[in-house]
Design an enzyme around this catalytic site. Structure first.
Site, short mmCIF file in Angstrom:
data_model
loop_
_atom_site.label_atom_id
_atom_site.label_comp_id
_atom_site.label_asym_id
_atom_site.label_seq_id
_atom_site.Cartn_x
_atom_site.Cartn_y
_atom_site.Cartn_z
N TYR A 1 124.06 101.09 15.69
CA TYR A 1 124.74 100.49 16.85
C TYR A 1 125.82 99.54 16.35
O TYR A 1 125.52 98.53 15.70
CB TYR A 1 123.70 99.74 17.68
CG TYR A 1 124.12 99.36 19.08
CD1 TYR A 1 123.55 99.98 20.18
CD2 TYR A 1 125.06 98.36 19.32
CE1 TYR A 1 123.90 99.62 21.48
CE2 TYR A 1 125.43 98.00 20.60
CZ TYR A 1 124.84 98.63 21.68
OH TYR A 1 125.19 98.27 22.96
N GLU B 1 116.86 93.80 32.07
CA GLU B 1 116.87 92.91 33.23
C GLU B 1 117.70 93.46 34.38
O GLU B 1 117.48 93.10 35.54
CB GLU B 1 117.41 91.54 32.83
CG GLU B 1 116.53 90.79 31.85
CD GLU B 1 117.15 89.46 31.45
OE1 GLU B 1 116.49 88.43 31.64
OE2 GLU B 1 118.30 89.46 30.96
#
Length: 611
Positions: free
Chosen positions: A508, A240
């Protein structure tokens, strides 16, 4: 530039004003406490104050030391400074340079106000946010230029080279390794905000390629491509608030990389403006004529020049898009299933595996579901515990996605589900997948809330082989928690697998703790060094998709070897002889390499500058 120059449409001006200058994301989206209960809630542009009833209890449980569970849990207020209370040194003056700029650019394309300069100083790392929240803004750019076209970037870079002005490209500003931060105030510095270069210039449906200005943000890119029936299919967590140029410059990876590849697999060619001329590549399926020139620019983080336009591979907007949730009894079961799927050559669009700690976070992140749903969840838990022997302290959530023609999706789903079943996975249906798809970009907002309440959270990511995956995962988590708890500081860490390959995965890590009494950088530096050294211990890469910036530079010689560092240094000296393109990023200086000057992020001589 040829043609008539027109004012830029006002509704598209200054995207940086719509993004938090001292936090992550949309200014209209944030976490807060409801009074008087203290329940944590989330407000978005669409809905206000959605309670997350389990989140406060989860934070208390994970960030409380053993023996202190019965003490009152108070979320201390540690608000950020207001922008009017932050001092920023006035911009340096360079009349000759600015005079020539003004002859070519509109007044609205040149900014030097306080908000513009602050928002173009930092990215969004924990270290960035701590500094801006307490008003430690040094080396702010002297001027922000917002070009509209390739030709304008060419003119700007020519002038910067002529006047020895530092230029740093800025996309969405979501970088977390210091890649966009000016590192010195010795020279006049310009931040080149690319976000007005936001057009899909053409789409070729026969070749399935599209030429795109690289300042376009993720949502706008897909919106314009969808109008022509195609999609890029690249959506990183920063989707975004990041741009195509940023993706290319940092070798980004998106959620759907298992099917569509990473950004380097999608890039066909691009135009790059350098101080010594514009570099262009021919379009084509591939070339065997010498080295792969596009890989000189991919991942270069603005240190060689400014990418302006890119020809990218696209695909038809998928007919079917499906996401499903599964629970595995252990992380080992999930890894086994994942590796079998990758070996089967029937690959989903996306596979994400959350370890037990992140699975618990995902459960705590949910809003209240209502009595019927809660009853159903309770019954499922009983079934899994008593019939399937699942220990809910060890269960791992997985989200599996499929995209493409309906028949292809049906075939892949059947094949993948069979592998999951053979590895003890329990299907949760499409509801968790739908929730993930709707909320996939929300989790970073928790960091702002924690910073507002005397806590912090950061991340580390790497590519690691299957052989070392589970040992790295276990060692990193145990070492991190022990390191801080031995100092009397509560700590929490989780991990997920976000991208998969036949020979390894992206692992991650997310880790959090309470801020120390001094509010200094000690914990951040300790955590960064600790996690990176453990990653190297198990043969992991320095980064899978976050890049290098200057925070990872202390490890670059160890990672890339001095020989490759010298090759890149020679290349930069040829392309950028005055070192105006994002200096002191990506590789160490000769003095840094030989211990003649400290690194900008000095983890080697770990000192803790008090803020």
């Amino acid at each position: 530039m040829s043609g008539e120059k027109k004012e830029y449409p006002k509704e598209h001006i200054d995207l940086y004003q719509q993004i938090k200058w001292n936090g992550w994301g949309d200014t209209r989206k944030f976490l807060h406490q409801l009074k008087p209960s203290g329940t944590i809630a989330m407000t978005t542009p669409e809905v206000s104050s959605v309670p997350l009833p389990s989140l406060r209890g989860f934070i208390k449980k994970e960030l409380t030391l053993p023996g202190e569970e019965d003490k009152p849990f108070v979320l201390d207020e540690t608000p950020a400074l207001q922008i009017e209370n932050i001092h920023v040194d006035p911009p340096k003056q360079y009349p000759e340079f600015v005079r020539e700029l003004k002859a070519f650019f509109l007044p609205d394309q040149l900014k030097d106000d306080k908000l513009a300069r602050i928002t173009h100083t930092f990215g969004k790392s924990l270290r960035d946010l701590i500094r801006v929240r307490i008003g430690q803004v040094k080396n702010a750019p002297d001027l922000i230029v917002l070009p509209h076209s390739h030709e304008e970037v060419e003119r700007l870079v020519q002038l910067a080279h002529k006047y020895n002005v530092v230029i740093i490209p800025m996309g969405g500003g979501s970088n977390i390794v210091g890649a966009i931060e000016p590192v010195s105030n010795e020279r006049f510095t310009v931040s080149i905000d690319m976000r007005r270069m936001n057009k899909v210039l053409w789409v070729d449906r026969r070749e399935m390629t599209a030429c795109i200005q690289v300042g376009i943000m993720g949502p706008e890119l897909e919106k314009q491509l969808h109008k022509q029936g195609v999609s890029l299919g690249h959506d990183p967590d920063s989707f975004e608030f990041s741009t195509l140029g940023g993706w290319l410059a940092t070798c980004s990876s998106g959620h759907q990389s298992d099917k569509y590849g990473d950004i380097e697999d999608m890039a066909v060619s691009f135009r790059t403006v350098t101080p010594t001329g514009t570099l262009e590549l021919r379009n084509g399926a591939r070339s065997g004529a010498g080295i792969n020139y596009k890989h000189i620019i991919l991942g270069s983080e603005g240190t060689l020049g400014i990418i302006t336009e890119a020809v990218m591979k696209v695909h038809a907007v998928p007919q079917a898009v499906e996401y499903y949730g599964f629970l595995f009894p252990t992380f080992a079961h999930a890894v086994s299933a994942l590796q079998q799927i990758r070996s089967s050559e029937v690959i989903p669009t996306m596979i994400r595996v959350y370890d037990p700690e992140e699975t618990q976070l995902s459960f705590a992140w949910k809003p209240s579901k209502g009595a019927v749903s809660e009853f159903t969840s309770a019954m499922v838990k009983k079934y899994l515990h008593y019939i399937r022997s699942f220990d809910f302290k060890n269960v791992c959530l997985s989200i599996i996605g499929f995209e493409g023609p309906k028949k292809v999706v049906d075939f892949h789903r059947t094949s993948v589900f069979d592998i999951l079943s053979k590895n003890a996975a329990f299907g949760l249906g499409s509801a968790p997948g739908k929730t993930w798809a709707e909320k996939r970009y929300d989790l970073p907002y928790i960091r702002d809330f924690l910073l507002d309440h005397n806590m912090w959270v950061d991340v580390a990511e790497t590519t690691v082989s299957y052989a070392n995956l589970q040992t790295l995962w276990k060692d990193a988590k145990q070492t991190f928690v022990k390191h801080f708890k031995d100092q009397g500081i509560p700590a929490w860490i989780c991990a997920h697998i976000s991208h998969t390959y036949t020979n390894g995965v992206c692992l991650y890590f997310i880790f959090a703790s309470k801020q120390n009494e001094n509010k200094d950088m000690a914990q951040y530096i300790e955590a960064k060094k600790l996690m990176t050294d453990i990653i190297f211990k198990y043969g992991g890469s320095l980064s899978h998709h976050h890049g290098v910036g200057y925070e990872h530079v202390p490890w670059m010689t160890r990672y890339a070897t001095r020989g490759w560092i010298n090759v890149y240094r020679s290349l930069k000296e040829t392309i950028d002889p005055k070192d105006i393109c994002n200096p002191r990023k990506l590789i160490p200086t000769i003095k840094e390499e030989n211990n003649k000057e400290p690194f900008l992020f000095d983890v080697v001589n770990v000192k803790y500058p008090k803020l």
